[in-house]
Write a protein that holds these residues in place. Structure first.
Motif, PDB file in Angstrom:
ATOM      1  N   THR A 488       0.826  -1.209   0.000  1.00  0.00           N
ATOM      2  CA  THR A 488       0.000   0.000   0.000  1.00  0.00           C
ATOM      3  C   THR A 488       0.856   1.254   0.000  1.00  0.00           C
ATOM      4  O   THR A 488       0.593   2.213  -0.742  1.00  0.00           O
ATOM      5  CB  THR A 488      -0.928  -0.008   1.228  1.00  0.00           C
ATOM      6  N   GLU A 489       1.900   1.255   0.840  1.00  0.00           N
ATOM      7  CA  GLU A 489       2.753   2.446   0.930  1.00  0.00           C
ATOM      8  C   GLU A 489       3.491   2.700  -0.387  1.00  0.00           C
ATOM      9  O   GLU A 489       3.568   3.838  -0.849  1.00  0.00           O
ATOM     10  CB  GLU A 489       3.757   2.262   2.082  1.00  0.00           C
ATOM     11  N   ARG A 490       4.020   1.642  -1.017  1.00  0.00           N
ATOM     12  CA  ARG A 490       4.759   1.825  -2.262  1.00  0.00           C
ATOM     13  C   ARG A 490       3.848   2.291  -3.389  1.00  0.00           C
ATOM     14  O   ARG A 490       4.212   3.152  -4.193  1.00  0.00           O
ATOM     15  CB  ARG A 490       5.445   0.500  -2.657  1.00  0.00           C
ATOM     16  N   ILE A 491       2.641   1.707  -3.471  1.00  0.00           N
ATOM     17  CA  ILE A 491       1.706   2.090  -4.543  1.00  0.00           C
ATOM     18  C   ILE A 491       1.218   3.517  -4.323  1.00  0.00           C
ATOM     19  O   ILE A 491       1.092   4.314  -5.268  1.00  0.00           O
ATOM     20  CB  ILE A 491       0.537   1.096  -4.605  1.00  0.00           C
ATOM     21  N   ARG A 492       0.941   3.894  -3.052  1.00  0.00           N
ATOM     22  CA  ARG A 492       0.510   5.260  -2.770  1.00  0.00           C
ATOM     23  C   ARG A 492       1.594   6.265  -3.172  1.00  0.00           C
ATOM     24  O   ARG A 492       1.307   7.309  -3.756  1.00  0.00           O
ATOM     25  CB  ARG A 492       0.166   5.391  -1.284  1.00  0.00           C
ATOM     26  N   ASP A 497       3.700  10.424  -7.024  1.00  0.00           N
ATOM     27  CA  ASP A 497       4.812  10.905  -7.850  1.00  0.00           C
ATOM     28  C   ASP A 497       4.503  10.905  -9.335  1.00  0.00           C
ATOM     29  O   ASP A 497       5.212  11.537 -10.113  1.00  0.00           O
ATOM     30  CB  ASP A 497       6.063  10.062  -7.604  1.00  0.00           C
ATOM     31  N   ALA A 498       3.466  10.154  -9.772  1.00  0.00           N
ATOM     32  CA  ALA A 498       3.187  10.025 -11.205  1.00  0.00           C
ATOM     33  C   ALA A 498       2.696  11.356 -11.778  1.00  0.00           C
ATOM     34  O   ALA A 498       1.943  12.097 -11.148  1.00  0.00           O
ATOM     35  CB  ALA A 498       2.147   8.932 -11.440  1.00  0.00           C
ATOM     36  N   LEU A 504       2.182   6.543 -14.460  1.00  0.00           N
ATOM     37  CA  LEU A 504       1.772   5.657 -13.373  1.00  0.00           C
ATOM     38  C   LEU A 504       1.847   4.199 -13.818  1.00  0.00           C
ATOM     39  O   LEU A 504       2.305   3.326 -13.072  1.00  0.00           O
ATOM     40  CB  LEU A 504       0.354   6.010 -12.918  1.00  0.00           C
ATOM     41  N   ARG A 505       1.412   3.928 -15.047  1.00  0.00           N
ATOM     42  CA  ARG A 505       1.484   2.562 -15.571  1.00  0.00           C
ATOM     43  C   ARG A 505       2.915   2.057 -15.576  1.00  0.00           C
ATOM     44  O   ARG A 505       3.205   0.945 -15.142  1.00  0.00           O
ATOM     45  CB  ARG A 505       0.903   2.521 -16.989  1.00  0.00           C
ATOM     46  N   ASP A 506       3.830   2.873 -16.070  1.00  0.00           N
ATOM     47  CA  ASP A 506       5.239   2.458 -16.130  1.00  0.00           C
ATOM     48  C   ASP A 506       5.820   2.262 -14.747  1.00  0.00           C
ATOM     49  O   ASP A 506       6.602   1.324 -14.497  1.00  0.00           O
ATOM     50  CB  ASP A 506       6.063   3.496 -16.895  1.00  0.00           C
ATOM     51  N   ARG A 507       5.442   3.143 -13.802  1.00  0.00           N
ATOM     52  CA  ARG A 507       5.956   2.993 -12.430  1.00  0.00           C
ATOM     53  C   ARG A 507       5.462   1.700 -11.785  1.00  0.00           C
ATOM     54  O   ARG A 507       6.206   1.019 -11.071  1.00  0.00           O
ATOM     55  CB  ARG A 507       5.528   4.198 -11.576  1.00  0.00           C
ATOM     56  N   LEU A 508       4.191   1.351 -12.037  1.00  0.00           N
ATOM     57  CA  LEU A 508       3.643   0.133 -11.457  1.00  0.00           C
ATOM     58  C   LEU A 508       4.305  -1.111 -12.059  1.00  0.00           C
ATOM     59  O   LEU A 508       4.555  -2.091 -11.358  1.00  0.00           O
ATOM     60  CB  LEU A 508       2.130   0.084 -11.674  1.00  0.00           C
ATOM     61  N   VAL A 509       4.592  -1.076 -13.378  1.00  0.00           N
ATOM     62  CA  VAL A 509       5.264  -2.202 -14.016  1.00  0.00           C
ATOM     63  C   VAL A 509       6.647  -2.408 -13.423  1.00  0.00           C
ATOM     64  O   VAL A 509       7.077  -3.530 -13.140  1.00  0.00           O
ATOM     65  CB  VAL A 509       5.348  -1.975 -15.541  1.00  0.00           C
ATOM     66  N   GLU A 510       7.392  -1.318 -13.193  1.00  0.00           N
ATOM     67  CA  GLU A 510       8.726  -1.403 -12.614  1.00  0.00           C
ATOM     68  C   GLU A 510       8.678  -1.826 -11.141  1.00  0.00           C
ATOM     69  O   GLU A 510       9.627  -2.415 -10.614  1.00  0.00           O
ATOM     70  CB  GLU A 510       9.455  -0.064 -12.738  1.00  0.00           C
TER      71      GLU A 510
END
Length: 543
Positions: A488-492, A497-498, A504-510
Motif C-alpha cells: 500500500t505504501e509503495r503504490i501510494r 509521484d506520477a 503511473l502505468r510504467d511505475r507500477l510495471v517497474e
C-alpha cells in the motif's frame, strides 16, 4: 603407434597426416597437394560500388558454391558498418567472457575422468576466450573453420591454439551443398583433413551452408542504409551552405556582370568579397531542406533497428530503441538477448566437444564413442534464487515429491562435493538446548499450527475455541493488513509521484518485481485451508 593408426582409421579415416602438419602449409616440392597460395591472396572488397543487382549476383553465386565474394562482402559489412560490428561484437563477447568448465560424462569411469582432467589441463594453456571469439564468426557467416595444430608430450597428444582461417579460402562441393572444401585449382576443392579442423556450423538461421549466416539477412539493410547515407551526404553538400544570388542593375555592363559572378563564386567558399555599388548579394535557404533530410534519416533509422533486431533480438539492448521505452520493456529485450547467448554457447560447446575433446580422448585414452568424451561448458549463470529454493523445496519434499540432488545443484549453481572433499556442516546446538532425557528440546516442541488450528489461536497463544469465528476473522484481517501494508505504501507513493496515467502505468510495471507476496500468500493459504476444514467439519456434524 599401430593401435593409434587403427583407431584413427576406424573413427576418422585418413587423419594421420593432420597429426604432424597443417593442410594449409606451403608446397614442400614433393608433389603433395598444398593450399599455401591462399595465404598470399588479398581481399577484393566487393562492397565497393555495391548495387542491388551486384548484391543479388554475389548471393546467388554463393548458393552455387562460390563463397569467396559473399564472405568478403560479409567481412566488409562488419568492418564498415558500426552498428553491425558493435552488435555482433557484443554478442560474441558476452559468450567469450563466460567461465568455462570441462567435466566427464554422466556415470564416468576412471578412464573417462582422467580424460576430462587431461583436457582441462590442455585448455588451461589455451586462450579459450580467443577460441570462443573465433567460433563466434560463425554467427554472421553461418560457419567458421579453425585449423588445428597437434603436438605431443611423450605418448600424449594434445592440440595447440586453433587458428581461424578466412572464409574466402573455402568453397562448397558442387555435388553436396553442405560440404565445405578448400579452394584449389580443382573443380571440387580439396577435402578438409580429418582431425585437422574445427568445422563449426552456427545455426543463427536455418538453411544450407551458403544461406545460414546472419549476414545474409543483414546485407539488404546494409545496402539500403548506404544508399540513404549517400543521398543524405549529397543533400548536405548541395544545401549545407545557403544559396548565394547576385543581383545587378539593368544597365550593368558585361564586365560588371563578370565581376559580380566572381564575387558570388568567392562568397560561396570564402564568405567575403567586394562588389561595385548598386549590386547586391543575397543568401537564400533552400525550401523544404529539413523535410528532405528527415526522409533519409527515417530510412537510416529503420535499417539500424532492423539490424539490431536480427543480431540481438531487440532494439533496446543496442541503443536504437525509441525514446519512450520503459525499463520493463528493456528487461524483456535483455531476456531475449540472453536466450540467444545461451543458444550460442551450446553450439560452441558441441563443436569443441566433437572436434577437439573427443579426438584427444580417443587418441590418449582409447574412448571411441563421442558420447563418452569430456563435455565443455560455458557457465551462463542460469541459477535460481537461493531464498526461493530454500522456501519452496522443503514444501515439495514434505508433499512427497522425489527431487534428484543433481537438479538442486544445477539450479542453485552449487557444485556437488567429491568423496574426499571437506563439506560445510550445520552449526552445533548449544548444550542447554538438550532436555534431561537426552533428546533436543526443539524436537519435543509442538509443530507450528497451520490452517484452522492457526486461526483458532489468539495472538497471546491461548485457544479461542471453535465457536469464535469473529475472533478468527479479526485475526485474519489483522495479519492480511500487515502483509499488504508495504504494498500500500509503495503504490501510494507511486500514485503521488506520477505525472500522468502513462507514467503511473510504467511505475507500477517497474514496481511489481519489488512487491514480495510470500507473507500475504501464506495468510491466504491459511485462510483457505481453515475455510475448507470448517466446511468439512460442518458437513460431518450435520449442521
Amino acid at each position: 603407434m599401430v593401435a593409434i593408426r587403427g583407431l584413427i582409421s576406424r573413427l576418422w579415416g585418413g587423419g594421420h597426416q593432420a597429426l604432424s602438419e597443417q593442410q594449409t602449409d606451403e608446397d614442400d616440392g614433393a608433389g603433395t597437394a598444398r593450399i599455401g597460395s591462399l595465404k598470399r591472396e588479398f581481399a577484393e572488397h566487393p562492397s565497393k560500388g555495391l548495387t542491388p543487382a551486384r548484391l543479388y549476383q554475389i548471393l546467388e553465386e554463393a548458393e552455387q558454391g562460390q563463397l569467396k565474394a559473399q564472405h568478403e562482402l560479409f567481412d566488409d559489412m562488419e568492418e564498415k558498418d558500426a552498428q553491425i560490428g558493435a552488435d555482433l561484437g557484443k554478442r560474441r563477447q558476452l559468450a567469450a567472457e563466460l567461465e568455462w568448465q570441462i567435466v566427464p560424462p554422466d556415470g564416468a569411469s576412471a578412464v573417462e575422468k582422467r580424460a576430462a582432467e587431461q583436457a582441462a589441463e590442455v585448455f588451461s594453456a589455451l586462450e579459450v576466450e580467443d577460441l570462443i571469439l573465433d567460433l563466434g564468426q560463425g554467427i554472421g557467416h553461418g560457419w567458421a573453420n579453425l585449423e588445428l595444430s597437434w603436438a605431443r608430450d611423450g605418448s600424449t597428444r594434445y592440440i595447440e591454439q586453433p587458428i581461424l582461417r578466412p572464409h574466402s579460402w573455402f568453397r562448397l562441393h558442387p555435388h553436396d551443398q553442405n560440404v565445405i572444401t578448400l579452394r584449389d585449382h580443382s573443380a571440387t576443392g580439396a577435402e578438409l583433413w580429418p582431425l585437422g579442423w574445427v568445422q563449426h556450423r552456427h545455426r543463427a538461421k536455418a538453411g544450407y551452408v551458403a544461406r545460414m549466416g546472419l549476414h545474409r539477412m543483414l546485407a539488404w539493410p546494409y545496402l539500403f542504409q548506404n544508399y540513404a547515407l549517400g543521398d543524405l551526404a549529397q543533400l548536405l553538400e548541395v544545401y549545407g551552405l545557403p544559396g548565394v544570388v547576385g543581383k545587378f542593375p539593368k544597365n550593368a555592363t558585361d564586365k560588371e556582370k563578370a565581376t559580380l559572378l566572381r564575387a558570388v563564386v568567392s562568397m560561396g567558399k570564402d564568405a567575403r568579397g567586394i562588389i561595385p555599388e548598386g549590386m547586391a548579394i543575397e543568401f537564400q535557404e533552400a525550401a523544404g531542406k529539413g523535410t528532405s533530410a528527415d526522409l533519409y534519416k527515417t530510412m537510416m533509422d529503420w535499417c539500424e533497428r532492423a539490424k539490431a533486431k536480427a543480431i540481438l533480438g531487440g532494439t533496446l539492448t543496442s541503443g536504437t530503441g525509441e525514446g519512450t521505452n520503459t525499463n520493463a520493456l528493456g528487461n524483456v529485450h535483455e531476456r531475449g538477448q540472453a536466450s540467444l547467448i545461451r543458444s550460442d554457447v551450446r553450439q560452441y560447446a558441441g563443436s569443441i566437444r566433437r572436434a577437439i575433446l573427443w579426438p584427444m580422448a580417443a587418441l590418449n585414452f582409447g574412448i571411441e564413442k563421442a558420447s563418452r568424451a569430456p563435455r565443455f561448458y560455458l557457465d551462463v549463470g542460469e541459477t535460481e534464487d537461493f531464498k526461493q529454493l530454500a522456501d519452496t523445496l522443503p514444501t515439495f519434499v514434505d508433499m512427497g515429491a522425489r527431487i534428484p540432488k543433481w537438479w538442486f545443484h544445477e539450479k542453485s549453481g552449487i557444485p556437488e562435493a567429491g568423496e574426499n572433499e571437506e563439506i560445510l556442516m550445520p552449526r552445533a546446538q548449544p548444550a542447554d538446548a538438550f532436555a534431561p532425557g537426552g533428546a533436543p528440546a526443539a524436537l519435543k516442541a509442538p509443530a507450528p499450527r497451520r490452517g484452522l488450528a492457526a486461526l483458532a489461536v489468539g495472538k497471546d497463544g491461548r485457544e479461542t475455541g471453535d465457536d469464535a469465528p469473529e475472533l478468527q476473522l479479526a485475526r485474519l484481517r489483522e495479519e492480511g493488513d500487515a502483509a499488504l501494508e508495504p504494498w500500500t505504501e509503495r503504490i501510494r507513493q507511486a500514485v503521488d509521484d506520477a505525472e500522468s496515467l502513462e507514467d503511473l502505468r510504467d511505475r507500477l510495471v517497474e514496481l511489481m518485481p519489488e512487491l514480495k507476496g510470500e507473507q500475504f500468500a501464506q495468510v491466504m493459504t491459511d485462510a483457505l485451508a481453515a475455510a475448507h476444514l470448517a466446511g468439512r467439519y460442518d458437513i460431518l456434524e450435520g449442521d
